[in-house]
Design a protein around this motif. Structure first.
Motif, PDB file in Angstrom:
ATOM      1  N   GLN A  59     -43.412 -38.938 158.592  1.00  0.00           N
ATOM      2  CA  GLN A  59     -44.689 -37.949 158.561  1.00  0.00           C
ATOM      3  C   GLN A  59     -45.831 -38.990 158.179  1.00  0.00           C
ATOM      4  OE1 GLN A  59     -43.469 -35.216 155.905  1.00  0.00           O
ATOM      5  NE2 GLN A  59     -43.698 -33.489 157.397  1.00  0.00           N
ATOM      6  N   LEU A  74     -48.078 -35.975 166.666  1.00  0.00           N
ATOM      7  CA  LEU A  74     -47.705 -34.507 166.594  1.00  0.00           C
ATOM      8  C   LEU A  74     -45.941 -34.530 166.912  1.00  0.00           C
ATOM      9  CD1 LEU A  74     -47.835 -31.628 166.415  1.00  0.00           C
ATOM     10  CD2 LEU A  74     -48.691 -31.347 168.903  1.00  0.00           C
ATOM     11  N   SER A  77     -44.278 -36.227 163.811  1.00  0.00           N
ATOM     12  CA  SER A  77     -44.679 -35.011 162.650  1.00  0.00           C
ATOM     13  C   SER A  77     -43.690 -33.796 162.690  1.00  0.00           C
ATOM     14  CB  SER A  77     -45.965 -34.631 162.636  1.00  0.00           C
ATOM     15  OG  SER A  77     -46.258 -34.041 161.389  1.00  0.00           O
ATOM     16  N   ASP A  78     -43.719 -33.198 164.104  1.00  0.00           N
ATOM     17  CA  ASP A  78     -43.067 -31.885 164.253  1.00  0.00           C
ATOM     18  C   ASP A  78     -41.280 -32.336 163.910  1.00  0.00           C
ATOM     19  OD1 ASP A  78     -42.904 -29.136 165.209  1.00  0.00           O
ATOM     20  OD2 ASP A  78     -41.400 -30.240 166.387  1.00  0.00           O
ATOM     21  N   THR A  81     -40.675 -32.618 160.331  1.00  0.00           N
ATOM     22  CA  THR A  81     -40.954 -31.422 159.688  1.00  0.00           C
ATOM     23  C   THR A  81     -39.602 -30.758 159.655  1.00  0.00           C
ATOM     24  OG1 THR A  81     -43.108 -31.413 160.080  1.00  0.00           O
ATOM     25  CG2 THR A  81     -42.358 -29.347 159.151  1.00  0.00           C
ATOM     26  N   GLU A  85     -36.507 -28.600 157.140  1.00  0.00           N
ATOM     27  CA  GLU A  85     -36.423 -27.132 157.085  1.00  0.00           C
ATOM     28  C   GLU A  85     -35.204 -26.687 156.693  1.00  0.00           C
ATOM     29  OE1 GLU A  85     -38.524 -25.326 160.580  1.00  0.00           O
ATOM     30  OE2 GLU A  85     -40.183 -26.003 159.632  1.00  0.00           O
TER      31      GLU A  85
ATOM     32  N   ASN B  63     -40.379 -27.795 169.419  1.00  0.00           N
ATOM     33  CA  ASN B  63     -40.328 -26.296 169.219  1.00  0.00           C
ATOM     34  C   ASN B  63     -39.047 -25.424 169.788  1.00  0.00           C
ATOM     35  OD1 ASN B  63     -42.177 -24.016 168.769  1.00  0.00           O
ATOM     36  ND2 ASN B  63     -43.781 -25.614 169.331  1.00  0.00           N
ATOM     37  N   LEU B  97     -51.430 -27.158 171.773  1.00  0.00           N
ATOM     38  CA  LEU B  97     -50.573 -27.428 170.398  1.00  0.00           C
ATOM     39  C   LEU B  97     -49.225 -28.129 170.832  1.00  0.00           C
ATOM     40  CD1 LEU B  97     -51.303 -24.011 168.649  1.00  0.00           C
ATOM     41  CD2 LEU B  97     -52.423 -26.151 168.425  1.00  0.00           C
ATOM     42  N   LEU B 122     -46.655 -23.939 166.617  1.00  0.00           N
ATOM     43  CA  LEU B 122     -46.537 -25.012 165.989  1.00  0.00           C
ATOM     44  C   LEU B 122     -46.164 -24.517 164.449  1.00  0.00           C
ATOM     45  CD1 LEU B 122     -48.388 -28.017 165.788  1.00  0.00           C
ATOM     46  CD2 LEU B 122     -49.966 -26.666 164.948  1.00  0.00           C
ATOM     47  N   ARG B 123     -45.332 -25.619 163.901  1.00  0.00           N
ATOM     48  CA  ARG B 123     -44.948 -25.309 162.556  1.00  0.00           C
ATOM     49  C   ARG B 123     -45.998 -25.430 161.574  1.00  0.00           C
ATOM     50  NH1 ARG B 123     -38.987 -26.502 163.228  1.00  0.00           N
ATOM     51  NH2 ARG B 123     -39.053 -28.148 164.908  1.00  0.00           N
ATOM     52  N   THR B 126     -45.839 -28.618 160.177  1.00  0.00           N
ATOM     53  CA  THR B 126     -46.362 -29.750 160.512  1.00  0.00           C
ATOM     54  C   THR B 126     -47.912 -29.731 160.740  1.00  0.00           C
ATOM     55  OG1 THR B 126     -44.416 -29.488 162.155  1.00  0.00           O
ATOM     56  CG2 THR B 126     -46.307 -30.872 163.026  1.00  0.00           C
TER      57      THR B 126
END
Lengths: 176, 373
Positions: A59, A74, A77-78, A81, A85, B63, B97, B122-123, B126
């Motif tokens: 991150q 992105l 980072s996604d 993340t 969770e 996603n 996004l 998008l989270r 994030t």
């Protein structure tokens, strides 16, 4: 007559001795199993911590702009993340996805953030291997007949392997 | 005006977003605009002159599903070059996004940007962990468009504001004028399914489970299955295998002809639909629609005014709805005529006006005046 009594006494003594040895052996096995379960728990905690460290390092790289373009940032980072969770069923897949994301983007050749990510990835790999070694030993012992018949595992839930892709990000090997 | 369109997915692969971008480029060009399209793609494959490819897309999990996207420093460099050489008055990016060339173009843009969100989410975490990179980039969007309610929700959640709703466009005439095919019409009644057969979320399984009950009411009914992927006929109940016909992947023309031939079109999808263009196509082709009650489908069907909805993933309810509709000529006629009016809002003639109005509002006043079309 007295010979017969002596023989019976010897036989009874032998039986008692064997029972004692058997109980001691079972107790020793239960103790081994208990220790293995404790090691599993400790290894799992280490693994979780290593995973979080890698996720945070990823991150940080994404947020720093080191990756050059926002799409790569992105993606990383996604994926990072997602590993944080609370979704236990998908837990290891999220770790594999982060590994895949880190392999897809172009990491800078050097720098403190990349070094810290490389270190975290290496430690995660080590933690996973150590965890799975002790889980394998534990599962093997839990599978033995004496453990199943005498329920030596008690109420302890069976540990499970951490199966995910733990390859280190390319270009970072040796930088730590 | 000079418009740059950015598509996150390769135009060589069919898909809702790609089709929309391709058609939008065509319609804008026909109306006298200069259009350039940027998308991932192979350098070796020949593309029409207005399309620029930025390099091969790689499959990434984002996603919750796998998408083929392009990113990285080389893609960023080629995007910058395209922006420089295109001298666009305005940029229209799709799915900003997502970790794609759309986000890169938005990041590098120095002209007004219109962004259309199709489905990517998008989270929140994030966004917060990447706020330093993402916030300034997203702020560059002058006008936000969502293609449906479900595409609009994440926009509002993350960015606030009030995104406009402009649906994906369709050339309705190619469906209203499609010629029915006799062997797809009789012996009837025929039920059409369109969509990938190997993706569980498209729901073919639900329809196959519903088929026996339909055949019981309508012994001559046939189910025509069209779409990419193999169909394991053996997974259909044995009694109805003779009522099942697998057509494989059809051309666009044949898709339209299949829809105009069938007596009822069934959309048994069990999730993951953000728009439901195939429903609009069916409505335009004049075939009554029976669809699972997903938010996107409910919205296209006007809460059931233009088609019949059944509970998601329930074969019995699906069979009931289809059987009733096949028996009830009046209802079919009523649905057909109400659908014919409803699809007009998706026709390109209408959609392009909405999009152009957004473009003109976003451009600085003198630029709009300059474009004497």
């Amino acid at each position: 007559m007295s010979e017969g009594v002596a023989l019976a006494a010897v036989l009874a003594g032998a039986a008692v001795l064997m029972a004692l040895v058997g109980v001691a052996w079972l107790a020793w096995t239960a103790n081994r199993l208990d220790k293995l379960h404790l090691r599993c728990a400790a290894a799992k905690a280490t693994l979780d911590e290593a995973a979080i460290r890698r996720s945070l390092a990823a991150q940080e790289i994404a947020a720093s702009g080191d990756l050059g373009d926002p799409a790569s940032a992105l993606l990383v980072s996604d994926a990072a993340t997602a590993t944080q969770e609370p979704a236990p069923a998908d837990r290891w897949r999220a770790e594999s996805d982060l590994t895949a994301a880190l392999l897809l983007v172009e990491l800078p050749d050097s720098g403190p953030r990349v070094a810290s990510l490389a270190d975290a990835a290496r430690r995660l790999m080590i933690a996973r291997r150590i965890h799975n070694d002790v889980v394998a030993s534990t599962l093997a012992l839990r599978g033995r007949r004496r453990v199943r018949w005498f329920r030596l595992a008690g109420g302890a839930t069976a540990p499970s392997m951490a199966v995910f892709d733990d390859r280190e990000p390319t270009g970072t090997q040796g930088s730590c | 005006m000079r418009v740059g369109l950015v598509c996150p997915y390769s135009l060589d692969v069919p898909g809702g977003v790609q089709n929309h971008v391709r058609d939008l480029a065509q319609v804008l060009t026909a109306r006298g605009h200069h259009v350039g399209v940027l998308a991932p793609g192979d350098d070796d494959v020949a593309h029409p002159g207005h399309i620029t490819v930025v390099g091969r897309a790689v499959p990434v999990r984002y996603n919750g599903s796998v998408a083929r996207l392009a990113f990285g420093p080389r893609v960023a460099a080629r995007t910058a070059k395209w922006l420089r050489e295109g001298e666009f008055d305005l940029l229209h990016v799709h799915e900003p996004l997502s970790p794609s060339v759309s986000l890169i173009a938005l990041w590098a843009a120095d002209v007004p940007v219109v962004a259309t969100c199709h489905s990517a989410n998008l989270r929140s975490r994030t966004l917060s962990s990447l706020a330093g990179v993402l916030r300034p980039t997203i702020e560059k969007i002058s006008a936000r468009i969502a293609v449906s309610e479900s595409a609009r929700a994440p926009l509002v959640e993350h960015l606030g504001g009030e995104p406009m709703m402009i649906p994906n466009g369709l050339f309705c005439a190619s469906f209203t004028q499609a010629m029915p095919v006799e062997r797809w019409r009789s012996p009837g009644p025929t039920i059409a399914f369109l969509g990938r057969t190997d993706e569980p979320r498209k729901g073919l399984d639900v329809l196959l489970q519903a088929l026996p009950a339909i055949v019981e009411c309508h012994p001559t009914a046939r189910l025509l299955v069209a779409g990419h992927g193999d169909v394991d006929v053996s997974q259909a109940p044995a009694a109805v295998r003779g009522h099942l016909e697998v057509l494989g992947q059809l051309t666009d023309v044949d898709r339209a002809r299949l829809l105009s031939s069938a007596h009822v079109y069934v959309a048994p999808q069990i999730g993951g639909e953000s728009f439901g263009m195939v429903l609009v196509e069916a409505m335009a082709a004049g075939v009554p629609v029976v669809a699972s009650d997903l938010p996107a489908f409910r919205s296209v069907l006007g809460d059931g005014a233009h088609g019949v909805l059944f509970p998601v993933g329930e074969p019995a309810a699906c069979a009931d709805a289809v059987s009733h509709l096949l028996r009830d000529t009046n209802t079919r006629q009523r649905l057909r005529s109400s659908a014919a009016t409803a699809v007009l809002r998706y026709d390109w003639s209408r959609v392009i006006g909405d999009i152009e109005a957004v473009y003109e509002t976003v451009l600085p006043p003198h630029e709009t005046a300059d474009t004497s079309l």
